[in-house]
Design an enzyme around this catalytic site. Structure first.
Site, PDB file in Angstrom:
ATOM      1  CB  CYS A   1      42.684  42.935  39.711  1.00 35.22           C
ATOM      2  SG  CYS A   1      41.267  41.830  39.535  1.00 35.22           S
ATOM      3  CG  ASP A   2      42.277  38.230  42.466  1.00 33.31           C
ATOM      4  OD1 ASP A   2      42.124  38.804  41.524  1.00 33.31           O
ATOM      5  OD2 ASP A   2      41.920  37.111  42.845  1.00 33.31           O
ATOM      6  CB  ALA A   3      47.985  41.482  43.938  1.00 30.91           C
ATOM      7  CG  LEU A   4      45.769  45.876  42.659  1.00 33.92           C
ATOM      8  CD1 LEU A   4      45.004  46.732  41.949  1.00 33.92           C
ATOM      9  CD2 LEU A   4      47.281  46.292  43.012  1.00 33.92           C
ATOM     10  CG  PHE A   5      41.395  43.088  49.388  1.00 37.95           C
ATOM     11  CD1 PHE A   5      40.404  43.809  49.777  1.00 37.95           C
ATOM     12  CD2 PHE A   5      41.547  42.091  50.205  1.00 37.95           C
ATOM     13  CE1 PHE A   5      39.970  43.778  50.952  1.00 37.95           C
ATOM     14  CE2 PHE A   5      40.977  41.784  51.346  1.00 37.95           C
ATOM     15  CZ  PHE A   5      39.989  42.773  51.822  1.00 37.95           C
TER      16      PHE A   5
END
Length: 370
Positions: A158-162
């Site tokens: 989910c970090d990738a979505l930032f």
């Protein structure tokens, strides 16, 4: 004893109400932002998260910090912040970091696009555009399942979505080429379909946390969801509010916002394990700052009701300010990780400063700053 407990609870409640009633002054927001920004610039090459070497200037940790520093630079009335950021790009020939597909190594692209907007120098944009064009024509075919071959070549955490999607959105906006938006939206939807828990309106950090419990609660990492929440805002800032793409992201954003005000702690922060605050009482300021940023943005942009969400922003901001030292270091930033853990008042990280500065930029507007 019971009487004393009741009286203590009443006193605490009255003190809380008094604190919450105190309005936030824009000048004070700006002053604490300057202090944090100056401290972070002076300590840019310190050792963080137990590392033996400083983070590379193009690493995602610093890329996240730059997003907040950019917001501060627009407010500061002092070109030294823009000059500092510009030198970082120049020193590295405006290139993204090492890995072609990995979202973390795209984060610094947010800095480059914003500097391109300010200075109009094509050199600032060309390497990012070239790399993203390559990805467009050679898209990764790997699965989103954790530990599948080359799994980090897609946004399966989910970090990738930032880290990456806002760069694609910004590139779409400055070039007008819809191919960047189309690719980003398709991949964002794939990740959301995979990691978003519809019942809790929160994202798992990655597949490996699905089905696991921590003290009987599902594991939703605070900073991980903070990355997503702030990323949604940074994407929506690039889109037409009347577009179907904007409405898609807004739908996710509103679901998360509604959940976030339900689970905010009495102290104003969010627990490191979002559903397990009793087991993680230690404050954590990077995820919490991102929530303050996102919620304040929603009020400022008319998509969240101030009477419903304003108190959460006020409590959250006051809590974050309370963890800034006299020198300007933001404490209680959880070190690099992927799950709920520990944080300390005397330890920080560059991305925590970036989150704090992002939060301050929207709190400043909310309370009348221009």
């Amino acid at each position: 004893m019971k009487v004393l407990k009741v009286l203590g609870a009443i006193a605490f409640s009255m003190l809380t109400m008094l604190t919450q009633a105190q309005e936030i002054k824009p000048a004070e927001v700006k002053a604490i932002m300057r202090k944090v920004a100056d401290w972070q610039m002076a300590h840019f090459q310190d050792l963080f998260s137990g590392h033996k070497e400083p983070h590379h200037p193009l690493d995602w940790t610093n890329g996240a910090m730059y997003t907040g520093m950019l917001k501060w630079a627009t407010m500061a009335g002092d070109d030294k912040y823009y000059s500092w950021l510009r030198e970082i790009g120049k020193d590295h020939n405006w290139k993204l970091y090492n890995r072609r597909y990995h979202a973390d190594d795209h984060t610094v692209g947010q800095l480059y696009v914003e500097l391109y907007r300010k200075y109009g120098d094509e050199e600032m944009l060309s390497p990012t555009k070239e790399q993203f064009d390559y990805i467009l024509y050679h898209p990764s075919k790997t699965s989103l399942h954790w530990m599948s071959p080359y799994h980090h070549d897609r946004w399966n955490w989910c970090d990738a979505l930032f880290m990456s999607p806002p760069v694609w959105a910004k590139l779409y906006n400055v070039t007008g080429e819809e191919k960047y938006l189309d690719f980003m939206l398709s991949e964002f939807k794939a990740t959301t379909d995979f990691l978003f828990d519809k019942k809790e309106s929160l994202y798992y950090r990655d597949e490996s946390y699905m089905g696991k419990l921590d003290n009987g609660t599902k594991i939703f990492w605070s900073r991980g969801n903070g990355w997503v929440f702030a990323g949604l805002v940074n994407i929506m800032n690039e889109l037409n509010p009347r577009s179907k793409e904007y409405k898609y992201f807004l739908g996710i954003y509103k679901k998360m916002a509604s959940k976030l005000i339900e689970i905010q702690t009495q102290e104003g922060h969010w627990a490191m394990s979002l559903l397990g605050d009793e087991f993680y009482p230690t404050p954590e300021t990077s995820g919490s700052s991102f929530y303050v940023y996102g919620l304040a943005w929603g009020i400022n942009n008319g998509v969240l009701d101030k009477s419903t969400y304003g108190l959460a922003v006020r409590k959250g901001w006051k809590a974050m300010v309370g963890h800034v030292t006299d020198e300007g270091m933001l404490g209680y930033v959880q070190p690099i990780g992927a799950a709920p853990g520990k944080a300390w008042p005397d330890k920080t990280e560059v991305y925590g400063s970036g989150a704090f500065l992002s939060a301050g930029s929207e709190v400043y507007k909310l309370y009348g700053g221009e």
